[in-house]
Design an enzyme around this catalytic site. Structure first.
Site, PDB file in Angstrom:
ATOM      1  N   TYR A 319       1.058  -4.350   6.684  1.00  0.00           N
ATOM      2  CA  TYR A 319      -0.144  -3.547   6.941  1.00  0.00           C
ATOM      3  C   TYR A 319      -1.077  -3.589   5.735  1.00  0.00           C
ATOM      4  O   TYR A 319      -0.653  -3.334   4.609  1.00  0.00           O
ATOM      5  CB  TYR A 319       0.251  -2.108   7.251  1.00  0.00           C
ATOM      6  CG  TYR A 319      -0.917  -1.151   7.396  1.00  0.00           C
ATOM      7  CD1 TYR A 319      -1.915  -1.389   8.330  1.00  0.00           C
ATOM      8  CD2 TYR A 319      -1.015  -0.012   6.605  1.00  0.00           C
ATOM      9  CE1 TYR A 319      -2.992  -0.521   8.464  1.00  0.00           C
ATOM     10  CE2 TYR A 319      -2.076   0.868   6.736  1.00  0.00           C
ATOM     11  CZ  TYR A 319      -3.063   0.610   7.668  1.00  0.00           C
ATOM     12  OH  TYR A 319      -4.131   1.465   7.794  1.00  0.00           O
ATOM     13  N   CYS A 320      -2.346  -3.925   5.977  1.00  0.00           N
ATOM     14  CA  CYS A 320      -3.386  -3.916   4.941  1.00  0.00           C
ATOM     15  C   CYS A 320      -2.968  -4.787   3.764  1.00  0.00           C
ATOM     16  O   CYS A 320      -2.662  -5.954   3.919  1.00  0.00           O
ATOM     17  CB  CYS A 320      -3.687  -2.475   4.526  1.00  0.00           C
ATOM     18  SG  CYS A 320      -5.114  -2.287   3.432  1.00  0.00           S
ATOM     19  N   LEU A 321      -2.909  -4.238   2.563  1.00  0.00           N
ATOM     20  CA  LEU A 321      -2.522  -4.996   1.384  1.00  0.00           C
ATOM     21  C   LEU A 321      -1.105  -5.531   1.515  1.00  0.00           C
ATOM     22  O   LEU A 321      -0.784  -6.608   0.995  1.00  0.00           O
ATOM     23  CB  LEU A 321      -2.662  -4.116   0.143  1.00  0.00           C
ATOM     24  CG  LEU A 321      -2.335  -4.720  -1.215  1.00  0.00           C
ATOM     25  CD1 LEU A 321      -3.094  -6.006  -1.436  1.00  0.00           C
ATOM     26  CD2 LEU A 321      -2.638  -3.729  -2.316  1.00  0.00           C
ATOM     27  N   PHE A 347      -1.359  -6.441  10.129  1.00  0.00           N
ATOM     28  CA  PHE A 347      -2.130  -5.314  10.635  1.00  0.00           C
ATOM     29  C   PHE A 347      -3.308  -5.051   9.698  1.00  0.00           C
ATOM     30  O   PHE A 347      -3.119  -4.640   8.553  1.00  0.00           O
ATOM     31  CB  PHE A 347      -1.276  -4.042  10.701  1.00  0.00           C
ATOM     32  CG  PHE A 347      -0.043  -4.150  11.544  1.00  0.00           C
ATOM     33  CD1 PHE A 347      -0.028  -4.897  12.708  1.00  0.00           C
ATOM     34  CD2 PHE A 347       1.120  -3.474  11.185  1.00  0.00           C
ATOM     35  CE1 PHE A 347       1.115  -4.986  13.488  1.00  0.00           C
ATOM     36  CE2 PHE A 347       2.262  -3.550  11.955  1.00  0.00           C
ATOM     37  CZ  PHE A 347       2.262  -4.309  13.107  1.00  0.00           C
TER      38      PHE A 347
END
Length: 587
Positions: A319-321, A347
């Site tokens: 997710y993200c980073l 994500f």
């Protein structure tokens, strides 16, 4: 030879003077930067000043642009006179009526219509003025953003006597809305000054109300705790799932309250689920690097999972980073014959940062140097510094709308699990954050094949397993057009999903969400590339949550033969404690 020795001696003396500066005097710079950083949300005044100087010089040397701006001002003045006369036939008189700040019908009535239109005319003029010929693109964007923030302060929605909604509410409630708003303001101020947690964190406590999916911490090192969730079905898919969350916030956005928990949803569907819980770094963790996050984070987690689930590959989702980090690890594993992954899921994660949205306004050499000075002594980027930056990216929603709703209308939004997670902030270690800004954002090393893992270069095209990529329509942190660039970089099948919502809400999209919708399309590795606009036009629309589509995709990529549900841990990795573990409580 003597001249060379003399030149070498001079260079050594110059370096010794520089080293002396670094050792004995650089602390003055750090002290100064830390002091002004508290007033500027950790933004570099030099960076903003350079942008304004560039703009002013080019605007002053562009008489044609000045004449054009004068002509536009006269045109806007004529149009405003049409508004004052109530000329409804001239469609040019009123515009931007879709601006959500002015969606209430009362804004179309006098005198509020005059305030609204005057503000929008001024805003439009300044937006045009920010585009001075010759100004660098980065400086032009900085000017536009800065002027927009300044103008947002003067929006008629922010003042009680120019906002019809506030005035009517004040009359109906005989001023009680302002009284409640004053109490809310004092309460928020006292909590901020005393460092107390917000109401949402008091109502939704990790381990009690959120992050309560049953499981065990089966591994811990200096950076992560690895959680294995308890099965809820007798049989499970052979391939387990590893979640790699971002360490900018706590992991439990993926395990909120039971109805909003992606972890619980996948466990109930018969998957063995593991979760990385990142440590909240302190000053002694200042030297944690991107390499450490890959090795101590993903690689250590994969090693443990392979021991617990032998002879099988692993589905990994970031997710993200965390998704950016997972891409690096997946590229390394594929390229250097250590393939342990079955699929990769991203994500709201960017892999190319050339179009990363307005957050790029805060990433240049001056800004990085400014942050470096602020972070060097304390060893990390603190929570308020990070929060201030993200609030500025959506100041209309996160600052001014909040103040309007709470302090002028006197309406307190009921705390939610997502609000609690959003308030549960973390820190970023000095070395990793500098590498992230300089190498990933500024230089774009990952997308351009210069990033190294274990001193070996990796490229996204090295990823040799199918990719499932989720982007959100209203993402201000990872714009979906930027996330879509995975199609240009990956040399594998890519299933791309564009879902409703923003960076957080779009991911927390449970199957019961009434307004959830998404588009989905799989692009095989040998298929012609589709631009974001073309992809959006061709991808089928579906109602409901993308969770269902992802679970089906994971199931299809897994072995058809299921195995008996696995208890948490094994003889080599015994359960340490119940989830959510210890690191989640670090403040």
């Amino acid at each position: 030879m003597k001249e060379n020795n003399l030149a070498q001696k001079v260079n050594e003396e110059e370096r010794s003077l520089t080293d002396g500066y670094n050792e004995y005097y650089a602390w003055l710079d750090q002290l100064f930067y830390q002091s002004i950083g508290k007033l500027t949300f950790s933004l570099s005044p030099a960076s903003i000043t350079l942008a304004f100087c560039d703009w002013i010089i080019h605007l002053a040397s562009s008489p044609g642009k000045q004449v054009a701006l004068s002509a536009q001002a006269l045109e806007l003045l004529k149009r405003y006179q049409c508004v004052l006369r109530g000329d409804q036939e001239d469609k040019k008189c009123q515009y931007y009526l879709t601006d959500k700040r002015f969606k209430d019908s009362a804004w179309q009535k006098a005198p509020y219509k005059y305030y609204q239109q005057a503000f929008l005319y001024v805003e439009d003029w300044w937006k045009n003025a920010a585009c001075a010929p010759g100004t660098s693109e980065h400086h032009r964007d900085v000017i536009d953003f800065t002027l927009r923030q300044m103008l947002n302060f003067f929006s008629p929605t922010n003042f009680p006597f120019t906002n019809p909604e506030v005035l009517s509410t004040t009359i109906e409630q005989m001023g009680m809305n302002l009284f409640r708003g004053y109490k809310y303001f004092l309460k928020d101020l006292s909590k901020s000054l005393l460092g107390e947690p917000p109401e949402s964190l008091q109502k939704f406590k990790a381990g009690r109300d959120v992050a309560i999916t049953p499981g065990k911490v089966i591994y811990r090192n200096n950076l992560i705790e690895l959680i294995q969730y308890s099965p809820s079905t007798k049989e499970v898919y052979a391939e387990p799932i590893l979640f790699v969350p971002a360490w900018i916030m706590k992991y439990y956005i993926l395990d909120l309250s039971p109805q909003n928990s992606l972890v619980k949803y996948m466990v109930d569907k018969g998957h063995t689920v593991f979760m990385i819980s990142w440590k909240n770094p302190m000053q002694e963790d200042r030297d944690l690097s991107f390499e450490d996050y890959i090795q101590l984070g993903i690689m250590d987690a994969l090693k443990v999972i392979k021991d617990i689930c032998p002879k099988t590959s692993i589905h990994a989702a970031g997710y993200c980073l965390g998704g950016t980090l997972l891409t690096m690890a997946a590229a390394y594993l594929s390229r250097y014959n250590h393939q342990q992954l079955k699929t990769v899921t991203l994500f709201a994660a960017q892999t190319d940062f050339t179009e990363a949205g307005e957050i790029l306004l805060f990433v240049d050499e001056s800004q990085i140097n400014f942050l470096k000075k602020i972070m060097k002594q304390q060893g990390y980027l603190d929570k308020p510094q990070l929060k201030g930056t993200f609030q500025m990216l959506k100041s209309t929603d996160l600052i001014w709308s909040y103040m309007l709703r709470n302090y002028l209308l006197g309406v307190r939004k009921e705390p939610s699990d997502l609000m609690a997670w959003n308030a549960d902030e973390t820190r970023l270690p000095y070395r990793m954050h500098m590498q992230y800004l300089k190498n990933i954002y500024l230089k774009n090393d990952l997308a351009e094949g210069r990033f190294k893992v274990n001193q070996k270069p990796v490229a996204i095209q090295d990823v040799a397993v199918p990719i499932f990529c989720v982007a959100t329509v209203k993402d201000h942190i990872s714009p979906w057009q930027s996330v879509h660039k995975i199609h240009l970089l990956a040399d594998t099948d890519v299933t791309f999903v564009l879902t409703s919502g923003g960076h957080n809400v779009g991911i927390v999209s449970n199957p019961d969400h009434p307004k959830a919708a998404y588009q989905i399309k799989t692009t095989p590795r040998n298929e012609v590339y589709l631009s974001p606009d073309r992809w959006e036009a061709l991808a089928p629309h579906k109602k409901g949550s993308w969770w269902l589509a992802w679970q089906e995709w994971i199931a299809q990529a897994s072995s058809t033969k299921k195995v008996m549900a696995r208890p948490a841990g094994n003889k080599n990795y015994k359960a340490i404690e119940n989830s959510p573990g210890t690191y989640i409580y670090q403040t």
